[in-house]
Design a protein around this motif. Structure first.
Motif, PDB file in Angstrom:
ATOM      1  N   LYS B  66      -0.459   2.899  -1.210  1.00  0.00           N
ATOM      2  CA  LYS B  66      -0.991   3.667  -0.090  1.00  0.00           C
ATOM      3  C   LYS B  66      -0.016   3.599   1.069  1.00  0.00           C
ATOM      4  O   LYS B  66       0.562   2.539   1.337  1.00  0.00           O
ATOM      5  CB  LYS B  66      -2.345   3.112   0.364  1.00  0.00           C
ATOM      6  N   ARG B  73       4.130   0.815   3.635  1.00  0.00           N
ATOM      7  CA  ARG B  73       3.253   1.111   2.512  1.00  0.00           C
ATOM      8  C   ARG B  73       2.817  -0.195   1.875  1.00  0.00           C
ATOM      9  O   ARG B  73       3.499  -1.224   1.985  1.00  0.00           O
ATOM     10  CB  ARG B  73       3.946   2.001   1.479  1.00  0.00           C
ATOM     11  N   GLN B  74       1.681  -0.151   1.222  1.00  0.00           N
ATOM     12  CA  GLN B  74       1.203  -1.294   0.453  1.00  0.00           C
ATOM     13  C   GLN B  74       1.126  -0.865  -0.992  1.00  0.00           C
ATOM     14  O   GLN B  74       0.404   0.078  -1.325  1.00  0.00           O
ATOM     15  CB  GLN B  74      -0.167  -1.763   0.945  1.00  0.00           C
ATOM     16  N   ILE B  75       1.878  -1.548  -1.847  1.00  0.00           N
ATOM     17  CA  ILE B  75       1.802  -1.258  -3.269  1.00  0.00           C
ATOM     18  C   ILE B  75       0.578  -1.951  -3.840  1.00  0.00           C
ATOM     19  O   ILE B  75       0.348  -3.144  -3.587  1.00  0.00           O
ATOM     20  CB  ILE B  75       3.088  -1.711  -3.986  1.00  0.00           C
ATOM     21  N   ILE B  76      -0.224  -1.194  -4.577  1.00  0.00           N
ATOM     22  CA  ILE B  76      -1.475  -1.718  -5.103  1.00  0.00           C
ATOM     23  C   ILE B  76      -1.261  -2.357  -6.461  1.00  0.00           C
ATOM     24  O   ILE B  76      -1.773  -3.433  -6.743  1.00  0.00           O
ATOM     25  CB  ILE B  76      -2.511  -0.582  -5.265  1.00  0.00           C
ATOM     26  N   VAL B 140      -6.607  -6.067  -8.936  1.00  0.00           N
ATOM     27  CA  VAL B 140      -6.527  -5.738  -7.514  1.00  0.00           C
ATOM     28  C   VAL B 140      -7.186  -6.837  -6.686  1.00  0.00           C
ATOM     29  O   VAL B 140      -6.673  -7.240  -5.646  1.00  0.00           O
ATOM     30  CB  VAL B 140      -7.193  -4.376  -7.221  1.00  0.00           C
ATOM     31  N   HIS B 143      -4.957  -9.707  -6.445  1.00  0.00           N
ATOM     32  CA  HIS B 143      -3.888  -9.321  -5.533  1.00  0.00           C
ATOM     33  C   HIS B 143      -4.331  -9.536  -4.082  1.00  0.00           C
ATOM     34  O   HIS B 143      -3.584 -10.069  -3.257  1.00  0.00           O
ATOM     35  CB  HIS B 143      -3.540  -7.861  -5.799  1.00  0.00           C
ATOM     36  N   LEU B 144      -5.555  -9.130  -3.820  1.00  0.00           N
ATOM     37  CA  LEU B 144      -6.111  -9.318  -2.478  1.00  0.00           C
ATOM     38  C   LEU B 144      -6.176 -10.801  -2.115  1.00  0.00           C
ATOM     39  O   LEU B 144      -5.833 -11.197  -0.999  1.00  0.00           O
ATOM     40  CB  LEU B 144      -7.509  -8.694  -2.413  1.00  0.00           C
ATOM     41  N   ASP B 189       6.875  -4.741  -0.570  1.00  0.00           N
ATOM     42  CA  ASP B 189       5.758  -3.833  -0.299  1.00  0.00           C
ATOM     43  C   ASP B 189       4.527  -4.184  -1.127  1.00  0.00           C
ATOM     44  O   ASP B 189       3.407  -3.824  -0.777  1.00  0.00           O
ATOM     45  CB  ASP B 189       6.175  -2.383  -0.571  1.00  0.00           C
TER      46      ASP B 189
END
Lengths: 241, 241
Positions: B66, B73-76, B140, B143-144, B189
């Motif tokens: 995003k 940007r943040q890569i998910i 995800v 990741h968070l 990122d």
DNA sequence: CGACGCTTTGACACAACTCAACAACCGTGG
DNA sequence: CCACGGTTGTTGAGTTGTGTCAAAGCGTCG
């Protein structure tokens, strides 16, 4: 003994996505257990647990989180009334996060088998649940963006923007105000900050005339300012198509 | 013209979850378009786009991310061969993140309508896809947790542990080594860091005899050390039941 | 050969964390 | 009703991890 009132909070939520038939509403009502009362601080699911159920939060506040070996934790989400918890865990068979009531709360449980049957019998319900799950995942993604790339104040502002919008969708917030029983410790564990720093950030937000938090209530004072500070784009929360 | 070879990377992946029947394999093969070649740097989906398709990555590396208004940007996630991209976006009708090929790559597309039909005709396929989606979401979430609560070095170690395990599951990594064409900018990122700091962290990992990254290859030198540093628990990646 | 992308290093700045103390609030029991 | 302990909030001073800026080294490819 399942309740059979059609108008569960879950039904109301899914109904915003697609209009449910009478049969579908009945099915939805049948798979949910009678409401169960939870005390504040009670854990519903613990990380690593297997064979557990999914939940629908009927009232109250809760959080899902993961614990770390050093005693810290990261809060993933704050389910509110109508939200499902543990759909994913049920599928993966073993819970990958814990789930905790933050206030006294009311939940219904959903058996794995009931849910499976419901989805195969009523594909549209499956689609609706999938939509709800997608929305939840979009929220986690947005949370990740916040924690990864936004400053403490932006991230905090973004959090309250999202929360306000979610609460408005279920009629629990006005344009300017809503109830929010989250302590600064809890906020910190969600935002990836320290409680002390959360306090400082809240002071900044107050001093800049953007937002005040007092006594379990949030007052939004400058919506436009908060939006531009946080970069909040609420599209992922809506069911507009 | 759909390909009809049964043994797509996606089929192989879903097969680890439940054994697919001949009909299900056929269906899976039919909904995927012929492979399409992508050049490195090409965007497949842009945030906010509507009416797009879902993708199955057949070969190569990609990322979903995003963008922020300030250019960051943040890569998910980094999809690898067999992974689906944009299932969620297809459901929500509008893409909530972008998708970019990081190397030359090969993808198949999946039409929304084809997928829907496939899921309603073969509920077990629906369950398998849901399982895959759940696994993605668990990643995800992890990741968070990393970005929110782990230090730069823990987070980086955790990232490589997870990546190694995923690549091993598709036979693209050994116990000690794998290919990894991700630049330090890209890693930054994803990890919520600066490329410069990623460089410092990689040096620390090297100096501590844990892991080296050179010329697009990662060498794992102290698996136990990395595990205890990162707190990596790979349970969420497996289909064991 | 030069240009470009990526990596590496150093010096410095700053956002967020830690530690410490205290104030306000709240439910509980005497 | 008040006293009390525990939880939550507030503030200050000092530390540290990570970001910023700047520059140089290295491959690779055209």
């Amino acid at each position: 003994m399942p309740t059979t009132h059609f108008d569960s909070v879950l039904a109301r939520k899914l109904n915003t996505f697609l209009t449910l038939t009478r049969q579908e509403l009945t099915c939805l009502a049948e798979i949910q257990s009678a409401p169960v009362k939870m005390k504040r601080g009670q854990e519903l699911v613990q990380e690593g647990q297997t064979g557990h159920k999914a939940f629908v939060l009927q009232a109250g506040w809760a959080c899902s989180y993961k614990s770390l070996s050093d005693g810290g934790r990261q809060i993933i989400s704050f389910p509110i009334a109508g939200d499902c918890v543990g759909l994913r865990s049920v599928l993966l068979r073993t819970a990958d996060h814990s789930f905790l009531a933050l206030t006294d709360a009311v939940v219904s449980t959903v058996e794995r088998s009931h849910m499976m049957r419901c989805v195969t019998e009523f594909p549209r319900l499956g689609a609706a649940l999938l939509w709800a799950a997608s929305r939840d995942e979009a929220m986690v993604v947005e949370h990740l963006v916040s924690v990864g790339r936004r400053s403490a104040i932006e991230r905090t502002a973004h959090f309250f923007m999202e929360l306000a919008e979610r609460l408005m969708l279920i009629g629990e917030a006005t344009e300017t105000e809503f109830k929010c029983p989250l302590s600064q410790f809890v906020l910190a564990d969600a935002l990836g900050l320290t409680a002390i720093h959360v306090n400082r950030v809240l002071r900044q937000l107050r001093e800049q005339g953007l937002l005040t938090v007092r006594k379990g209530r949030v007052h939004i004072q400058d919506l436009a300012g908060l939006r531009s500070l946080s970069g909040f784009q609420g599209g992922y929360l809506n069911s507009r198509r």
